[in-house]
Write an enzyme that holds these catalytic residues in place. Structure first.
Site, PDB file in Angstrom:
ATOM      1  N   GLY A 149       0.807  -1.207   0.000  1.00 23.52           N
ATOM      2  CA  GLY A 149       0.000   0.000   0.000  1.00 23.52           C
ATOM      3  C   GLY A 149       0.839   1.256   0.000  1.00 23.52           C
ATOM      4  CB  CYS A 150       1.521   3.681   2.679  1.00 19.04           C
ATOM      5  SG  CYS A 150      -0.225   3.977   3.079  1.00 19.04           S
ATOM      6  CB  VAL A 151       5.947   0.643   1.439  1.00 24.26           C
ATOM      7  CG1 VAL A 151       7.353   0.427   0.887  1.00 24.26           C
ATOM      8  CG2 VAL A 151       5.994   0.792   2.958  1.00 24.26           C
ATOM      9  CB  THR A 154       5.828   6.230  -0.612  1.00 27.94           C
ATOM     10  OG1 THR A 154       4.667   6.566   0.161  1.00 27.94           O
ATOM     11  CG2 THR A 154       6.922   7.246  -0.345  1.00 27.94           C
TER      12      THR A 154
END
Length: 208
Positions: A149-151, A154
């Site tokens: 998700g966020c990793v 990003t």
């Protein structure tokens, strides 16, 4: 059957050499991912210990460390469709709240920036890119959650903004092994360098 292509022969898997001006980005290492009372709780805390060691190496060599956390306005007003797709986000982070607090292993120092975000990427809707450019950063070392998700989001945005993303394998985690490993494989193939904690610490400890 044709032999499997070597690295790079299928058009993927090129190398991104790390630059000379790194920063460490600690992504969403908040209570929500480690408290058993949370629906987002991960099965292990191993990534926290690894992330803590990476952060300590950065601080010991005067490398910038930045952090992200998630918080929404009342009723998730600024969460858009994301909080509709993942209702746990509004449940946990409406108005900030205890579940959005950083874990002690990576708690921000007084002089470290904490970026508040509402979506997956640490770059989306934040000042991260301009902050890194102002500090002449060329490489971001990523630790945190979740890998898929966020990793991942990003890392993809990092390369699109012109920063070399280094994802520290032991310092990221996900809800299950499948999405974790698949995301690391795909990140290495297309968007980032997936490196070991030992290599990350060695890189951050180089003389500059």
């Amino acid at each position: 059957m044709s032999p499997a292509p070597a690295a790079g022969e299928d058009g993927f898997g090129g190398a991104l050499p790390p630059g000379a001006r790194p920063a460490v980005l600690v992504i969403d290492l908040m209570r929500a991912y480690f408290d058993p009372a949370s629906p987002l709780c991960l099965p292990s805390t191993d990534c926290l210990r690894s992330a803590g060691r990476v952060v300590a190496a950065a601080r010991g060599h005067r490398i910038p460390v930045l952090h992200t956390r998630v918080a929404y306005g009342p009723g998730g007003v600024d969460g858009g469709l994301f909080v509709r797709k993942v209702p746990a986000l509004r449940q946990l982070f409406d108005g900030g709240g205890a579940m959005g607090q950083p874990m002690p292993q990576v708690c921000p120092a007084d002089d470290e920036l904490v970026l508040v975000k509402q979506y997956a990427s640490a770059f989306f809707g934040t000042s991260l890119a301009s902050t890194l450019r102002a500090a002449h950063v060329d490489t971001v070392v990523l630790v945190g959650v979740s890998t898929s998700g966020c990793v991942r989001a990003t890392a993809v945005d990092a390369i699109q903004h012109g920063f070399v993303p280094l994802v520290v394998r032991e310092a990221v985690a996900d809800r299950a092994a499948g999405p974790h490993e698949a995301s690391l494989t795909d990140l290495q193939a297309k968007y980032a360098e997936v490196i070991s904690e030992a290599d990350a610490v060695a890189y951050l400890s180089e003389d500059r």
